[in-house]
Write an enzyme that holds these catalytic residues in place. Structure first.
Site, short mmCIF file in Angstrom:
data_model
loop_
_atom_site.label_atom_id
_atom_site.label_comp_id
_atom_site.label_asym_id
_atom_site.label_seq_id
_atom_site.Cartn_x
_atom_site.Cartn_y
_atom_site.Cartn_z
N SER A 142 40.72 43.23 46.45
CA SER A 142 39.26 43.30 46.43
C SER A 142 38.83 44.40 47.39
CB SER A 142 38.64 41.95 46.80
OG SER A 142 39.11 41.48 48.04
N GLY A 177 35.65 45.53 48.14
CA GLY A 177 34.23 45.51 48.50
C GLY A 177 33.39 46.07 47.36
N GLY A 179 34.79 47.14 43.88
CA GLY A 179 35.29 46.19 42.89
C GLY A 179 36.73 45.79 43.13
N GLY A 189 34.58 37.32 48.27
CA GLY A 189 36.01 37.25 47.95
C GLY A 189 36.38 35.90 47.34
N ASP A 190 35.76 34.83 47.85
CA ASP A 190 36.04 33.49 47.31
C ASP A 190 35.54 33.39 45.87
OD1 ASP A 190 37.02 32.90 49.84
OD2 ASP A 190 35.10 32.10 50.53
#
Lengths: 309, 309
Positions: free
Chosen positions: B217, B219, B222, B248-249
């Site tokens: 990931s 930020g 993408g 992120g979750d």
């Protein structure tokens, strides 16, 4: 049995952090939790002095349950808190290890409904007649009428139970007019009530407003008492250093302890001043150091003030 | 049924204050409480997407009970947390209304005993065979061995259940070596694992270390996925502004949602990117904006990377 009333109970949480920096992330190194609100602090000190104490006020939500669990662990304290729908507030003191200062975050706490306030008054009326003294302590939560303490004072006096008031602002002003046995303002509260920053003048003025006795707590200068039996200044034998949190509550406990064991005023004041000083020097905020208390209580200077007014 | 594992659960509390000033007293104007820890965040997003989710990890003390009460209110989430003697930690985010920044205070949380860790492993082994996927999320609490995730990955793979790992540092390094189906590091975690700050190189390197698929990931840029079926970059249609907490979750939830509904990789990645972006723009930290998600999910650009390595 002494009754302490804490309408604005709280769960006091202390976090220790190496250094508080706004907008950073902090690992808390120590967490201390205990029942809070002035009346609960007074009760804890009274229980430590071997008095039996009943505590009332409001409790609600998960935080209220935690607060009550903590109270269960304090020997000599009977829990007569009245349940409410809202959640008891938390207060968080973030202690900065580097500076020794603390940053305070206080949750707003529940708004008390008219039905909850009525239920409290009923519970209070049932409790009061069996008590040797009542202490009304701290601020009022939202929803409780500003004249609340005046009503509670009248109930106690009608039952012939001595009542002490320790609050500030308009609840203090209204309460004093209902003729409590003792009020214990600090210097700021006294100045706000009377408009005078001269302690003796202000204490006498507060008494003329209705209180039978006024005991002003003047920080390191000790206590100034204006009572029907006379006027006294009580000062600790030496200046003490530490955390003043809870020193006023310990003074209230000393006054109640002396009142219910029928000590003369000078001895009540010695007890109050020694407990206050022993609270300031204690490493744990709001606790008192028993050794310091026992060492100081015989060494407090109590001098009678000769009337000039 | 999807299983999310959160060994370091927390009760996340957000306080709003007009302006945070060290060593001052603050009246908190708003209190928001919710179950925290990455696996619980993932579970909440999965439940909002109509998946059935079981959550496990540890719970203890009064804070653990409050956390479990909050979970009871989330439809689609089954609570299979394992009780421990220590108290679940609180995390407090103090939001400064003036600057929009937040100051974080994290309690240390309980130390897990060897017996508690053994009890967890047993509960986990009983749960895993009935699951369509397992997600292992977040840091390890004190007392849990650093190789914990590696063991939990082997258990899932032995049961033929796909397993996703989202952690950092040494637990990630050891976990990757146990050959999880997916790891989802962010750019920092990937650089720490591989020593490379070049995303494609680092993602490929992470895969060589044992993970079947690596989804990095990045930020606002993408996701970058290196999988047995190919390599893709998935980017949102426009840069979004807001609070990246929980993004992120939400990406992990999107990957699991796509995996368990047998979507091809490009569609899994679109779902993960759209959920992430819809979490950033949501006014409530860690929640996603459903309207934004539905609007974005068809507009994510997924481009295949042609092999050069």
């Amino acid at each position: 049995m002494i009754l302490t009333v804490t309408l604005n109970t709280a769960l006091d949480i202390t976090y220790r952090v190496p250094a508080l920096r706004p907008h950073a992330s902090h690992r808390v190194t120590e967490v201390i939790e205990r029942p809070g609100g002035k009346g609960l602090n007074v009760a804890r000190v009274l229980a430590a002095l071997d008095h039996e104490v009943t505590v009332t006020g409001f409790t609600g939500g998960a935080t209220g349950r935690v607060l009550q669990e903590h109270l269960t662990g304090v020997r000599g304290v009977v829990d007569a808190l009245v349940p409410v729908t809202g959640a008891t507030r938390r207060t968080i003191a973030v202690m900065d290890e580097r500076t020794g200062d603390s940053t305070q975050l206080n949750e707003p706490g529940p708004t008390i409904t008219p039905a909850e306030w009525a239920a409290f008054q009923e519970a209070y009326e049932d409790l009061v007649p069996a008590m040797s003294a009542v202490a009304l302590c701290g601020s009022l939560p939202p929803g409780v009428p500003v004249g609340a303490y005046a009503g509670l004072i009248r109930t106690a006096r009608a039952a012939g139970v001595p009542v002490l008031l320790d609050t500030s602002g308009e609840p203090l002003r209204r309460g004093v007019a209902a003729r409590p046995d003792i009020v214990k303002p600090n210097a700021d509260e006294l100045a706000e009530l009377t408009g005078s920053h001269e302690p003796l003048r202000a204490t006498q003025d507060a008494r003329r407003r209705g209180a039978h006795a006024v005991v002003a707590s003047l920080g390191p200068d000790g206590l100034l008492a204006v009572t029907p039996e006379g006027r006294w200044r009580a000062t600790p034998p030496a200046r003490v250093h530490g955390n003043p949190t809870g020193a006023g509550d310990s003074a209230v406990a000393g006054l109640l302890s002396g009142l219910t064991t029928h000590l003369p005023w000078p001895d009540r004041l010695s007890r109050a001043v020694a407990l206050s000083a022993a609270t300031v020097v204690s490493p744990v905020a709001g606790e008192f150091d028993r050794g310091v208390y026992e060492e100081l209580v015989g060494r407090v200077t109590v001098s009678q003030e000769v009337s000039a007014a």
